[in-house]
Design a protein around this motif. Structure first.
Motif, short mmCIF file in Angstrom:
data_model
loop_
_atom_site.label_atom_id
_atom_site.label_comp_id
_atom_site.label_asym_id
_atom_site.label_seq_id
_atom_site.Cartn_x
_atom_site.Cartn_y
_atom_site.Cartn_z
N UNK A 284 0.84 -1.21 0.00
CA UNK A 284 0.00 0.00 0.00
C UNK A 284 0.87 1.25 0.00
N UNK A 285 1.94 1.22 0.80
CA UNK A 285 2.84 2.37 0.86
C UNK A 285 3.53 2.60 -0.49
N UNK A 286 3.95 1.50 -1.11
CA UNK A 286 4.60 1.61 -2.43
C UNK A 286 3.61 2.16 -3.46
N UNK A 287 2.38 1.70 -3.42
CA UNK A 287 1.36 2.20 -4.35
C UNK A 287 1.09 3.69 -4.13
N UNK A 288 1.09 4.11 -2.86
CA UNK A 288 0.89 5.53 -2.57
C UNK A 288 2.05 6.35 -3.13
N UNK A 289 3.28 5.83 -2.93
CA UNK A 289 4.44 6.52 -3.49
C UNK A 289 4.37 6.60 -5.01
N UNK A 290 4.00 5.50 -5.64
CA UNK A 290 3.90 5.50 -7.10
C UNK A 290 2.79 6.44 -7.58
N UNK A 291 1.68 6.48 -6.86
CA UNK A 291 0.61 7.42 -7.22
C UNK A 291 1.07 8.86 -7.08
N UNK A 292 1.85 9.12 -6.03
CA UNK A 292 2.37 10.47 -5.84
C UNK A 292 3.32 10.86 -6.98
N UNK A 293 4.19 9.94 -7.36
CA UNK A 293 5.09 10.21 -8.48
C UNK A 293 4.31 10.40 -9.78
N UNK A 294 3.27 9.62 -9.93
CA UNK A 294 2.44 9.75 -11.12
C UNK A 294 1.75 11.12 -11.15
N UNK A 295 1.28 11.58 -10.01
CA UNK A 295 0.66 12.90 -9.94
C UNK A 295 1.66 14.01 -10.25
N UNK A 296 2.89 13.82 -9.76
CA UNK A 296 3.91 14.83 -10.06
C UNK A 296 4.21 14.89 -11.56
#
Length: 367
Positions: A284-296
């Protein structure tokens, strides 16, 4: 003639008697069936080439034990353990040597009444060794997995890379396989604890004693002809033949034994459950990080598209004034070039600022 040339496949067994003495044997399945008087389907459960789940079966004359690598047949006075030279089975062989031998020497120094009070059925002593071995083995595998998994997960949270992702994927697959193995052993113990009749089927010494009357003590020879330990138990039971039906159906002794190892295997299962939850939290933490990078990246893309649009407007103005078409208003108005450049730049900047302000107001970018 063709039938005579058929060679029966032999398997390796180690035989323990009630005194802890052992003997290595190479027997085919038909010899084992004749000696132990069990069904062929029960022996098939112990075949390592066949994938049978972990199970403990109580038969009339034997207990069939199939727990991972521990494949054994327990009678009222003997233990048959398959593949004694396997590296995972060797500790079980050594422990059976120690437990049964110590028990035998201990009983020799006791009187008849003390021996009866301290008597614990032979089949349960052997079963306890196997339950302890399989629970300890699975717990050790779980500890090894935890030792490897937690640092790998922490490393993945600090740095997401293909190497770390592949490492965690392999550890998760190993955890899934181990969880299934532990779950099968746990389910088998739970099923036994939930059914008093199944637990009663494991009392081989009680069955033997019940089938032997005080008058016909020779029935012990129909079970195991050369067993002084069984004759001793039958003799004691014959002298105390007034056992009530309640005592005959009492399984508290075995229930306490199974509960102890059920708690141990349940603790191992809890460790794996905690590890699975930790892996899920990490995912879940990795997915949140990837979502954040995707948003950036989306925000960067928005900036680039907006800038490109504004430059396109500026380029449009430059293209219009750069056309090689004679216009009368171009003559004697050289100062217009300066104002066109300034006004076009201001217009493009204004459009860019307006787009960014609108995106920020709608929450599309974090400004």
């Amino acid at each position: 003639m063709a039938m005579k040339n058929i060679t029966l496949v032999s398997s390796s067994w180690v035989l323990f008697n009630s005194e802890g003495e052992s003997k290595n044997l190479e027997l085919d399945k038909y010899s084992i069936l004749r000696r132990l008087r069990i069904h062929a389907r029960d022996l098939r459960i112990l075949d390592p080439l066949l994938s049978y789940p972990s199970i403990i079966l109580g038969r009339e004359r034997a207990i069939i034990v199939n727990l991972e690598h521990i494949k054994a047949i327990i009678t009222a006075e003997e233990v048959w353990l398959r593949d004694p030279l396997d590296e995972n089975v060797i500790p079980v062989v050594q422990e059976l040597h120690r437990r049964l031998a110590v028990r035998g020497s201990f009983l020799e120094g006791l009187g008849e009444e003390d021996e009866q009070a301290a008597d614990f059925p032979f089949e349960f002593r052997a079963l306890e060794v196997m339950l302890e071995a399989i629970c300890s083995y699975l717990d050790a595998r779980t500890t090894d997995l935890e030792t490897a998994a937690y640092p790998a997960l922490d490393e993945l949270t600090s740095k997401i890379s293909s190497r770390n992702l592949d490492r965690v994927r392999k550890l998760k697959s190993a955890m899934t396989r181990l969880t299934n193995r532990v779950q099968k052993v746990r389910d088998e113990l739970e099923q036994l604890l939930d059914d008093d009749e199944d637990m009663g089927d494991l009392y081989l010494s009680r069955k033997l004693s019940r089938n032997c009357s005080p008058v016909s003590i020779s029935c012990a020879s129909n079970w195991f002809p050369t067993s002084p330990a069984v004759r001793s138990r039958v003799s004691r039971t014959s002298r105390a033949s007034g056992i009530s039906i309640h005592e005959e159906n009492d399984v508290e002794e075995l229930e306490m034994l199974l509960e102890a190892y059920f708690m141990q295997i349940d603790s191992t299962m809890n460790k794996l459950t905690t590890l699975r939850e930790y892996i899920d939290d990490t995912e879940d933490y990795i997915n949140i990080q990837l979502d954040n990078h995707r948003n950036q990246l989306i925000q960067l893309e928005l900036f680039l598209i907006s800038g490109t649009l504004c430059l396109s407007v500026y380029s449009l103005v430059a293209a219009v004034f750069g056309m090689n078409i004679p216009y009368s208003w171009k003559e004697n108005h050289e100062y217009l070039f300066k104002w066109v450049v300034i006004l076009a730049g201001m217009a493009s900047g204004s459009v860019f600022i307006w787009i960014m302000t609108y995106a920020g107001h709608k929450g599309l970018i974090g400004i």
